[in-house]
Every structure is written in structure tokens, then in C-alpha cells.
Write a protein that holds these residues in place. Structure first.
Motif, PDB file in Angstrom:
ATOM      1  N   GLY A   1       4.871 -42.017  -1.609  1.00 25.03           N
ATOM      2  CA  GLY A   1       3.827 -42.868  -1.030  1.00 25.03           C
ATOM      3  C   GLY A   1       3.549 -42.582   0.424  1.00 25.03           C
ATOM      4  O   GLY A   1       2.911 -43.383   1.121  1.00 25.03           O
ATOM      5  N   VAL A   2       4.036 -41.461   0.881  1.00 26.55           N
ATOM      6  CA  VAL A   2       3.927 -41.140   2.301  1.00 26.55           C
ATOM      7  C   VAL A   2       3.504 -39.680   2.445  1.00 26.55           C
ATOM      8  O   VAL A   2       4.010 -38.813   1.736  1.00 26.55           O
TER       9      VAL A   2
ATOM     10  N   LYS B   1       0.844 -49.994   5.571  1.00 28.06           N
ATOM     11  CA  LYS B   1       0.004 -48.814   5.356  1.00 28.06           C
ATOM     12  C   LYS B   1      -0.726 -48.440   6.643  1.00 28.06           C
ATOM     13  O   LYS B   1      -1.231 -49.308   7.351  1.00 28.06           O
TER      14      LYS B   1
ATOM     15  N   GLY C   1       4.840 -46.658  -0.562  1.00 31.92           N
ATOM     16  CA  GLY C   1       5.142 -46.169   0.787  1.00 31.92           C
ATOM     17  C   GLY C   1       5.497 -47.320   1.721  1.00 31.92           C
ATOM     18  O   GLY C   1       6.452 -47.242   2.495  1.00 31.92           O
ATOM     19  N   GLU C   2       4.753 -48.394   1.647  1.00 29.10           N
ATOM     20  CA  GLU C   2       5.029 -49.559   2.480  1.00 29.10           C
ATOM     21  C   GLU C   2       6.444 -50.083   2.270  1.00 29.10           C
ATOM     22  O   GLU C   2       7.175 -50.364   3.221  1.00 29.10           O
TER      23      GLU C   2
ATOM     24  N   THR D   1      -1.580 -49.703  13.094  1.00 27.22           N
ATOM     25  CA  THR D   1      -1.335 -50.915  12.300  1.00 27.22           C
ATOM     26  C   THR D   1      -0.826 -52.082  13.146  1.00 27.22           C
ATOM     27  O   THR D   1      -0.383 -53.095  12.607  1.00 27.22           O
TER      28      THR D   1
ATOM     29  N   ILE E   1       1.297 -43.637   5.740  1.00 26.06           N
ATOM     30  CA  ILE E   1       1.782 -44.456   4.629  1.00 26.06           C
ATOM     31  C   ILE E   1       0.569 -44.804   3.780  1.00 26.06           C
ATOM     32  O   ILE E   1      -0.395 -45.405   4.265  1.00 26.06           O
ATOM     33  N   LEU E   2       0.613 -44.359   2.509  1.00 24.01           N
ATOM     34  CA  LEU E   2      -0.607 -44.322   1.700  1.00 24.01           C
ATOM     35  C   LEU E   2      -0.783 -45.522   0.785  1.00 24.01           C
ATOM     36  O   LEU E   2      -1.901 -45.943   0.511  1.00 24.01           O
ATOM     37  N   ASP E   3       0.346 -46.058   0.276  1.00 26.62           N
ATOM     38  CA  ASP E   3       0.198 -47.099  -0.750  1.00 26.62           C
ATOM     39  C   ASP E   3       1.344 -48.106  -0.688  1.00 26.62           C
ATOM     40  O   ASP E   3       2.181 -48.046   0.216  1.00 26.62           O
ATOM     41  N   ASP E   4       1.373 -49.024  -1.629  1.00 20.30           N
ATOM     42  CA  ASP E   4       2.376 -50.093  -1.626  1.00 20.30           C
ATOM     43  C   ASP E   4       3.795 -49.542  -1.709  1.00 20.30           C
ATOM     44  O   ASP E   4       4.720 -50.083  -1.082  1.00 20.30           O
TER      45      ASP E   4
END
Lengths: 325, 325, 325, 325
Positions: B27-28, B58, B50-51, B198, B45-48
Motif C-alpha cells: 500500500g505504499v 494517506k 498503507g495507512e 497530510t 501512502i496509497l490506500d487503507d
């Protein structure tokens, strides 16, 4: 004739008026007394005439004359803090649970203008404790918060805007402002504390403020505490010259041409001349004692503790010190 | 298995994950390249997933590795400022007339936490000029204002509250926050600049922040610039012990009882033990290099100038320096 | 008529003499030229008459007029350092292996008197490396050591005693002293560097020194570098009054009683009057620009680098900066 | 077996010995008592065996355990100063007219090493008054002078050389040295004052000193006052690991292979490992509490006043404070 006197200190304005006009100042009530060894002078501006003569809004201006202070003499510092607290208390006049916001005006990069920010750093700040861990602290402790908003040149934001936005957000019930002032006389510098209930006028202080900070602009009472920490170089030059001229007048025989000439020297022209001579530096020069760092440190301790005691009537100074610890 | 990694640096979180799990982090997205001699790492950080893995929202986290810096080598400082500006510019993405508010987080009384306030003191602040004397300055100059709001313990007011009230009042179009971070590794301290889009999460930084400062809470984009300036003492002790245990495992023969015992040492128990040993000091100890004052001064210069260049594309660094002059 | 002029700056003494006496100063040779954009004035006091008139010992006094400086303009700072080094080099005149001791006079607690100690903190100090790890550094590097001995009130020891005892012990071949001076004119403050080859006289500087520091007292050549960092408040008041009186004389018709009276005002009486007015503060007041901290920082950088270049002819400024790094 | 313990604190060396060897330390006499609320420990190293075991010369080492201190609690500060003075007085043992030189060791640029220089700045310095205006001060006042000689890296001159040259020149009868120390334990940092009559050994202190400062090298008695202000990062890591290993040993059953392996871990190898891991930072890392600036300020006040009282038995603390005023 009435003349508009430019000074931050009410007691100085009164004195200058009476020297110039050889009469008691109208529209103004004066009371003098002693608190322990400290001389207190209360100047009350009563009406529109008083306002005009003094160049200050109607209200109370209390002055405490303090001795030369030093970090080493903590007893004296505590005693002055006590007298300050006694003077402040009736002006504070808040219920126990009401919030006070203390604002330290001035530029922390210029030592004699850093008085306000330094006071803030020595305050007993409690609002966050009342808010986040109310059980951990005594019920009798008042919520106090504090900020040093800087000056326009540092932030690009009017000091008044910052305070106004904070007041709107956190809704305190009282503001106490601390500010470094300019005196016309060297012997008042760091030796006088002025407490007033009319807020801060634009253009006062060491670094000129542009916005009024008062009950009118903020909707809550504003107490201002000021201490002269510098003499303006132009003012000092001007006052010295006046004294020299006066001396010359005294020494020349009344009625002589010289005497008449001296008497006829135009004050305004003289001021313009001094201004021209010192002009490139105007607004940028200051006259201070050499130990300015140490003195500002002491005076800020006195004021911080005076405010601490006045805002926390349920505590002793010893308790407060332990808390700040 | 996913494990929540506690670090302010995205690049460190990624590295710890990959070391522990011997797999590429999911996800990263990672990109590495060089700007002159400086290594840049972009962590997206692309998606949940990754989060969750990274413990961060993200978005983009760009890291610049910088050499050891010193006040005396102004060419190197300027070069790093240039690289920082290049990284910031696409994130700033504002029309010329739009206002930026720069916020220096942290406690000015604790040297390694004073990075943010120090950056503020070196910024090119222009909003008041655009407002009060617009004719006196170049049209191409963007209005910039700046504040160092202090920390909860100093003001009694949430940092987030102060920023929120100011944003509501002066309505900037972008916020840039500067914050001192904690790293897990000594060799990142003062050697890494992280830029993220962010905002600031609660609980990050040297002095833990309690409120989120982000587009979600403030309604305008928030760019965060962070530099690790301390290592947490407990973290350092923990990491050192891990390395010692690993060394012991390597030296003992695989399959032996000792080897197995070492392998079976419970990481959590070990952490609890360290925590107990160091506990009375937790949150109050910091590990810093001896020259921390000088280094924070240098790094704040780099960041201030990087921001100055990114916010004033119409000016050269030379113009900016003359202006600040 | 000869009159003893009290000023630390040779160039000022010369100017005052010529204004008062409407004649070229005797026993003194003046040369003016430009180094890049910087005006250099060389005042050579040639004989006993020159000594008496100038109130300074025979020797060379070179003055560099510098522009307003700021931390942000490192190119200008480097350029002035270069000009200072060019002026210093012929006075240094040492073999490569000979040791220089740099002495930063003044009180580090009083910002405008802290120039000397601040220069010391920015010097390239090498004597210990030559002594303890000679193989690790370039042969061409000169041994340099440095001390800021404080002032009598801080140490209870004469500055001269400290320097004398060190010279006896470590036997340097040259001393360079840096000292903050008082100017009579605001527009010289922080804008003039004076380099002299006659050492330091008692009674000069911001904090009055009591002992001579010269080849005569120490047995080795002493170069003095001085920068006026304050105006004495009494001097400023006096000079302003003189200008006001002159203006009054100009405006009154020659031959009139008033004109004659003004012309007859006794300068000494006037000085005594000013002295009485300002007396309680004498020696304790100073007039400085508000940004005094920042300016002293800049000027000390210029001087430290000028000395570094002059003492290390084998190195470039870049090498020196890397070294200090 | 005897092992050489590396710590600046005698009380710590004793404790480490007894923990390791499960026996009372030989050649050393210990006395513990209370002065008001403060615990005092006197360690007397009696003979050659004591010297070897303790790694310190024969003599007295008195330790005062002090509570957490703060600028705000001046009563507590004064009380500790009083206890320190009581401990110092018998060691001072000088006739009234004899001169004391107080030396503040350490680097003023590194906060936790700046203790010595800070004490110097708060001392009652009188030698110059006795010398230049003897009639103006009380006969009972002892001549005291003071210096902060800096460190080798700042001056290029051995600290010991500077002190030796001054002693030769001004011939004091006693030296009191103040130095910041390193402790092995976080809970001694800023909580212990050690007073010794054997001077300063090479290699002790926060910034390692190279020369002995003692009666042997200077010819006059040397009292050393030290306060641990940092923990060395490597020491802290090492001690933490030892505690973890001990915990592991306790939890594993005696006689098992694991138990035996753990018992057999070579302490030296472990130290080398830690050293390798932390090596790039050795000598440059320090672990301090966040409020290090405020604490060093307080502790220096305590020590300065303790010395002031001990050196001026004819004066009260109130007199001394007025004097410094």
C-alpha cells in the motif's frame, strides 16, 4: 493653555502639565499613599476635559514607584509583587471560576521591549488543567491562559487581530495586558509600574502598537500593566536642551535682550531641529541602562507574581511557586 | 503481520516494517532520486492498507537527507534550501496573491523543540506590507504571515485552538507547519527533512501535540515540514539492546538451547522492562548532540529559506536576503 | 590651540580637531582610498605634536567604513572580511610557524560590549592541534590561540594581568586585541572598523579599561581592532545641544547682544550642566540601535573571518569555514 | 577482584564496587548524616588500596543529595546553599585576608557543561575592591577573584596552563574549582553536589579535561565542587542492558544451559559491542532532562551562594545579595 502631552505615563503627563501651566490639572483627581515603603499614586481621569489635557481615556491609572531591583534580593521582589497584587485585585473583580487571559505585548528580540513576553513565561497557567484534568487540581484555582502575540513586523498580523480572534474563540472574562513603555525621564525607567483599567491605546509602548486593545474593541474588561523600560533618544535630547536653556534664562538678567531672546525661542522650531539632527535614527535608537537584561528579568518576575497572586486569591505565593515548579 | 510502528518519519516506518517482515511494505509507493548531492525519498501512502501499516494518513511524505551542517558553510546551506524549495513548490501550488500562514510549532524554551519558532524568526513576512503599504512593495510578492503559538503548558490554550481561531480570522489559503520530531536512530537526528501534505497528527513531535492540524480540521491545505532533532532515550536503549541480542544470537550456534532461548525472548516483556527502568524519566529525557544550539540554528535557516523561496517564486534568494535585511 | 579630544577613533579625533581649529591637523598624515566599495582612511600619527593633538600614541590607525550589515547577506560579510584581512596582513607580518594570541576584550553580559568575546567564539583556533596532534593538520597552518578575559568587575583581576600572565606562559609572537568602542556620532556606530598598531590605551572602550595593552607592556607587537558599538548618552546630549546653539547663532544677526551672548556661552559650564543633569546615570547609560544583538553578531563574524584570513594565508575562506565546521 | 570503576562520583564508585563484589569497600571510610532535610555522605579514601579500588586519589569526598530545584523556590535554594557552605567551610580554612581564586571549568556553549562558568557569573568578586578602593569596603571581606577559562577547543590553550599562569601571577592561597560531571545514573543528574579536597583529575567532567588541577600541580590547596549534569549515552545503554540481562538470568532456572550462557557473557565483549554500535557518536551525545537550561541556572545559584557564604564568614546571605546587587 491646554497642550497635548505625549507620554505613556499618566503621572508624567500630570507633572508636565502642572510644570508648564503652573496650575492644578483640571478634570483629574490625584491620590497619593504608601503601601509598606512603596509610594502609590492614583490618577483618576474624571471627565472630557481631563481626557483632553491628559491625552488619555477616562479611567484609573495607578502608579507604584519601586526601588532599584536585583535578582538577588528575592524578599524585595516578593514585597513589590504583593503591593502590585493589592492594587490589581479590586480591578480584577472576577468570580472564582472565570477565565483570565494574560497578554504579553512586545518584541522578544529587543530586550527592553521583551517585558511582556517575559512575564508570560513566568505566569501560573492553569486553563488546560481545569479543562483536561480538572480532578487533579484544586477547585479554588482560577483558569488562566496566556499569550505573547509578537509584533506586526514579526508575524505580519496585527497584534489586535490575534487577540481579538483568541477572545472570540476561548471567551475569557478578563484580559490583562503587559507592555513596555517609553518614559521621558531616565529616573522612571524600570522604577515605575503603571496599572490602568482603560486598556492599551494605539501608538503607545516601546514598539508602537496600531490597534486599541480595550473593552470597547474586545467586549471584556482590559487591565493594562506598563513599565517604562527605555527613554526615547530624541526625548532625552529635547529635555536636556530645555534644562540647559532654562539654566541660561535663570542666569541672564530679566528684561535684557538675551533674556527676551531666550524666552522667545520657539519650542516647536527647536523640536524640529532636534528631529532633523537625529532623524536618520528616529524610532530605532533607544537609551537603556547597561544591565538592561538583568533588570527586565527582575521586573518581569515582579509583575508575573503580582498577577499570579491577584488571579489566584485562594493560593499563597509559596503555593504558586511550588505549582510553577 | 501488520504492526503499528511508532515513529514520526515515514521513511523510518517503512524501513522498520521491511526489516521486521522481510517483505516490501504494501500500500505504499517508494521513489528515490538525487537533487544535486542530496538523496530524496518519496513515500506515497496509497490506500487503507498503507495507512494501517505505516500508522500515518494517506498522502505524500518526501524526505531529504542532508549532510552535517554548520553556520560557516553558507553555500551548502543555500543549496539545501534550494532543494527544499524545489520539493515544496509543487505542494504549495497557490496563485500569486494568495496568503500563506506559516506556523512554527514547539517550545522555544527547549532547544531541540525550538526548531519551529526559530524558523518563524527567519521568515520573510509580508502580509502587513501588502495590507498597509501595498504601493511600497512589488506586486509579485505573496502575502505571508507567521506565528509560533507555543505549547499547551506555556499558554494553557491548545495549539490547534490558536491556529483555528487565526485561520477563521485572517483566512489564509495555505498553512505550512514546522515541527521538531523524534527519530528512532541517532544518525537521522538533524540529518533528515520530511515534507508531507497530510498535516500534523496528534501525539507526534518532540513535545506531544494533542490536536490534529490538517485540511480536515482547518479547511485549507496543510503542509508539514519536520526534522528529527532528538532521539527518545527509551527508544535508544531499546534499539541498542536489540542489536546486542541479535549479535548474541548470531554468535551462538543455531539449534542450541541458548540460541532458542534468545530467539524466544519476548519483545514486549523486554520493552516493559526498559520502560520500568527508565520510567521515572519518561517523556522528560532527551538524547542530543552537544552542539544542539548551533545545529538547530543552521537547520532553521535552511528551512526558513526553503520556505521563503517556495512562497516567493518572483524573487531570488539574494532579493529575499536583502528584504529580510 | 591644541585641545585634547576624547574619542576612541583616530578619524573622529582628526575631524573634530579640524572642525574646531579650521586648519589641517599637524603631525598627522592622512591617506584615503577605496578597497572595492569600501572607503579606507589611514591616519598616521608621526611625531610628538601629532600625539598631543590626537591624544593617541604615534602609529598607524586604519579605518574601514562598512555598510549596514545583516546576517542574511553573507556575500557582503565575506567581502568586508576580505578587505579587513588585506589591511591586517602587513601589520601581522609573522613567519608561518609563529603563534598569534587573539584577545577579545569586553563584558559578555552587556551586548554592545560583547563584541570581543563574540569574535573569539568564531575564530579558527589551532594551537592545541599543532601541539597535540601535529600530524593531523597541514604544515602551513599557523598556531592560533584565543581568550576572552572578561572585565575587572567580573573577575576581580585586571584584564592586563591575565593577558600578561598568559603571554609569559605561552610566549606568543603577536597579540591581536578586539574591543568595542564608543563613538561621538551615531552614524559611526557599527559602521566603522579601526585597526591600529599601537595597542589599547587605558580608559578606552565601552567598559573603561585600566591597563595599557601594548608592545611596551607585553614585549610583543599588539594590533588593536575596534568597532564603535555605542554612543555615550552624555556625549550625544552634548553634541546635539552644540548643534542647536550653532543653529541659534546662525539665525541671530551678527553683532547683536543675543549673538554675542550665545558666542560667549562657556563650553565647559555647559558640559558641567549636562553632566549634572545626567549625572546619576553617568557611565551606566548607553544609546544603541534596537537590533543591537543581531548587529553585534554580524560584525563579530566579519572581524573573526578577517583575522582568520590574515593569520592563515595558506588557506582560503572556504577551507577555514570547513575547518571551523 | 578489584576493578577500576570509571565514574566522577566517589559515592557512585563505592556503590558499584559493593554491588559487584558483595563486600564492604576496603580502604574507604563512609559516614552518613542529615543536615536539615539533606542527606550528606562523606567518603574518605584512606590508603593506597582505597585509591586503587575507587580510582581516585586519597582524600575527602562529600556528597549532598538535593531535591529537585526550581528558580521559584528561593527558600529551598538558600537552604541548600547554607548546607553547602557548612560543608565547605572546614575545607576552606583560610585566614581572613587570604585570597581565594574560584575557577569555573567547562564549555559555556554546551548547556550542561556550562555549570562552572555560570557559577562564576554569580559570585561575589572582591579582590579588585580590596586592591583599588580598600577604604570603601569592610575590612572583614575576603579578597575573591574568579575566572572561567573555557576549554581547549575554544582557546587552544590547556585549561591547566591558564590556571597555572594566573596562580603564578596573582598568588592566591586557595583554589575552588567547579565542574559539571557525568553520572552513570539518571537519578543523580542535577541531584547531587560532590565536594572534594583532592582537586580535579585528568579525564573527568563532561568535556574531558587533560591536565590535573591539584595542590601537586599548583602548590596551593584545591577544593573541587562537582555536580553530575549529564548521563553519558553509552553508559546509560550499558547499564540498561546489564539490568535486562540480570532480569533474564533471574527468570531462567539456575544450572540450565541458558542460565550458564547468560552468566558467561563476557562483560568486556558486550561493552565493545555497545561501543561499536554507538561509536560514531561517542563523546558527542548526551542525555539530559528537557528543562536543562532552567536547572543549570538554579544549581549554579545554589553553588555560587554556598561559596559566597563559605568565603565571607563575616557576612550574611542578605549582605552578600545586597553586595552583588
Amino acid at each position: 493653555m491646554i497642550n497635548n502631552i505625549r507620554t505613556d505615563l499618566a503621572v508624567e503627563a500630570k507633572q508636565i502639565y502642572e510644570e508648564k501651566n503652573k496650575e492644578k490639572i483640571p478634570g483629574v483627581d490625584i491620590k497619593e499613599y504608601y503601601e509598606e515603603d512603596l509610594k502609590i499614586t492614583e490618577v483618576a481621569i474624571l471627565d472630557d476635559i481631563g481626557e483632553k489635557v491628559m491625552g488619555k481615556p477616562k479611567g484609573k491609572y495607578i502608579t507604584i514607584d519601586i526601588p532599584e531591583v536585583s535578582n538577588y534580593d528575592s524578599d524585595t521582589l516578593d514585597e513589590i509583587s504583593g503591593a502590585l497584587a493589592k492594587t490589581l485585585s479590586p480591578l480584577v473583580n472576577l468570580e472564582e471560576s472565570m477565565t483570565a487571559l494574560v497578554v504579553g505585548l512586545g518584541n522578544w528580540n529587543v530586550t527592553p521591549d521583551a517585558l511582556g513576553p517575559k512575564v508570560i513565561s513566568k505566569l501560573m497557567v492553569t486553563r488546560h488543567l481545569k479543562q483536561f484534568i480538572p480532578d487533579s487540581i484544586d477547585e479554588g484555582i482560577r483558569p488562566v491562559c496566556a499569550i505573547a502575540p509578537g509584533v506586526l513586523g514579526l508575524t505580519g498580523i496585527e497584534t489586535g487581530e490575534i487577540i481579538k480572534s483568541l477572545v472570540d474563540k476561548i471567551k475569557p472574562n478578563l484580559i490583562i495586558c503587559i507592555d513596555a513603555l517609553a518614559s521621558r525621564k531616565m529616573d522612571r525607567v524600570n522604577r515605575t509600574i503603571q496599572i490602568g483599567n482603560t486598556g492599551i491605546s494605539p501608538g503607545s509602548g516601546v514598539g508602537n502598537k496600531r490597534m486599541e486593545i480595550s473593552e470597547k474593541t474586545l467586549g471584556i474588561p482590559v487591565i493594562a500593566i506598563g513599565v517604562p523600560t527605555v527613554v526615547d533618544a530624541a526625548t532625552m535630547a529635547n529635555d536636556t536642551i530645555d534644562m540647559v536653556l532654562e539654566q541660561m534664562i535663570k542666569s541672564s538678567s530679566s528684561g535684557s535682550e538675551f533674556y527676551n531672546m531666550l524666552k522667545s525661542i520657539n519650542k516647536d522650531e527647536k523640536q524640529i531641529m532636534i528631529r532633523e539632527i537625529l532623524d536618520p535614527y528616529f524610532g530605532n535608537l533607544m537609551v537603556t541602562p547597561k544591565e538592561v537584561d538583568m533588570i527586565i528579568d527582575c521586573v518581569s518576575k515582579i509583575i508575573a507574581n503580582g498577577i499570579n497572586i491577584a488571579l489566584q486569591p485562594a493560593l499563597t505565593l509559596k503555593d504558586i511557586n511550588k505549582y510553577i515548579n
